[in-house]
Design a protein around this motif. Sequence first.
Motif, PDB file in Angstrom:
ATOM      1  N   PHE A  52     -10.963  -9.556  -6.683  1.00 50.22           N
ATOM      2  CA  PHE A  52     -10.634  -8.131  -6.782  1.00 50.22           C
ATOM      3  C   PHE A  52     -10.310  -7.766  -8.226  1.00 50.22           C
ATOM      4  N   THR A  53     -10.983  -6.751  -8.741  1.00 56.45           N
ATOM      5  CA  THR A  53     -10.552  -6.068  -9.960  1.00 56.45           C
ATOM      6  C   THR A  53     -10.692  -4.585  -9.648  1.00 56.45           C
ATOM      7  N   SER A  76      -4.604 -11.241   1.187  1.00 53.25           N
ATOM      8  CA  SER A  76      -4.744 -10.799  -0.202  1.00 53.25           C
ATOM      9  C   SER A  76      -3.816 -11.622  -1.087  1.00 53.25           C
ATOM     10  N   LYS A  81     -13.459  -2.624  -7.311  1.00 54.08           N
ATOM     11  CA  LYS A  81     -14.215  -3.526  -6.422  1.00 54.08           C
ATOM     12  C   LYS A  81     -13.963  -3.131  -4.970  1.00 54.08           C
ATOM     13  N   LEU A 103      -1.140  -5.879  -7.700  1.00 51.69           N
ATOM     14  CA  LEU A 103      -2.481  -5.765  -7.112  1.00 51.69           C
ATOM     15  C   LEU A 103      -2.392  -4.663  -6.054  1.00 51.69           C
ATOM     16  N   ASN A 123      -5.503  -7.706 -10.318  1.00 46.49           N
ATOM     17  CA  ASN A 123      -6.432  -8.831 -10.289  1.00 46.49           C
ATOM     18  C   ASN A 123      -6.093  -9.708  -9.090  1.00 46.49           C
ATOM     19  N   ASN A 165      -2.419 -12.105  -5.166  1.00 44.94           N
ATOM     20  CA  ASN A 165      -2.356 -11.526  -6.513  1.00 44.94           C
ATOM     21  C   ASN A 165      -2.422 -12.648  -7.543  1.00 44.94           C
ATOM     22  N   TYR A 177     -11.809  -2.751   2.163  1.00 48.42           N
ATOM     23  CA  TYR A 177     -10.782  -2.740   1.113  1.00 48.42           C
ATOM     24  C   TYR A 177     -11.383  -2.193  -0.175  1.00 48.42           C
ATOM     25  N   TYR A 178     -10.568  -1.434  -0.912  1.00 47.70           N
ATOM     26  CA  TYR A 178     -10.977  -0.939  -2.222  1.00 47.70           C
ATOM     27  C   TYR A 178      -9.847  -1.268  -3.198  1.00 47.70           C
ATOM     28  N   CYS A 179     -10.181  -1.955  -4.272  1.00 45.33           N
ATOM     29  CA  CYS A 179      -9.145  -2.358  -5.236  1.00 45.33           C
ATOM     30  C   CYS A 179      -8.882  -1.229  -6.232  1.00 45.33           C
ATOM     31  N   LEU A 221      -4.292  -2.203  -3.272  1.00 43.39           N
ATOM     32  CA  LEU A 221      -5.495  -2.180  -2.436  1.00 43.39           C
ATOM     33  C   LEU A 221      -5.417  -1.055  -1.413  1.00 43.39           C
TER      34      LEU A 221
END
Length: 198
Positions: free
Chosen positions: A122-123, A138, A126, A146, A105, A140, A99-101, A148
């Motif tokens: 996650f920010t 996931s 990240k 949020l 948040n 939020n 996962y890539y944010c 992703l």
Amino acid sequence: MNIPYTFDLAPSTWIPSRYDNHIIRKLSSMKGQYYDTQAFDRLLAQSDPLLYEVYELSRPSVAGELLHGISIIHPGKVGNEYYMTKGHFHAVLDTAELYYCLGGNGMMVMETPEGDWAVEGFTAGKTLYIPPRWAHRSVNVGDLDLALLFIYPGHAGHDYGTIERQGFRKLVLDEGGEARVVDNPRWVHLEQIKSLLL
Ligand code: PA5
Ligand code: NI
């Protein structure tokens, strides 16, 4: 077509410039997932809010392929529990996910069939690697969407049933404006129950 491709992510909405499936998940599809069932019923009686959306690019469901897309979890709460995805194990348990944010948040709540658990924040920027065997949901915890990017093996599949029955071991709740990870009082360890019965 089996040729390389690119796609762009619109800044701020993060909607990909190409996708094949747009999945929407409303509150009504999350029955039994929120611990405050009265808050869930009250909210559902008023409206059926959109909790999250997934934009998928479709690829064959075979080992060797990488399934990928964008999930967008909207901000909001059911009682004091944040909007979140259903969460799942992969049907082929021995498959990982990355996962890539992109923005927002959040937190990823994870656990193994053995009952180990982990929560990562996650920010924007990240990156989270989820090893094989870890169920993931996931959450939020912010005021914005949020967003992703996810990538996982083509043959992984989804097992939603286990989480629907046992829940996640940990909940993420808003306590006085702070996101707190707490024990889920209704969590049952199905693996343990199964081993006691055998
Ligand atoms: O494969 C994943 O983990 C993601 O694409 C999720 O499917 C997505 O975030 C939506 O969550 P869920 O499938 O638990 O509803
Ligand atoms: Ni997954």
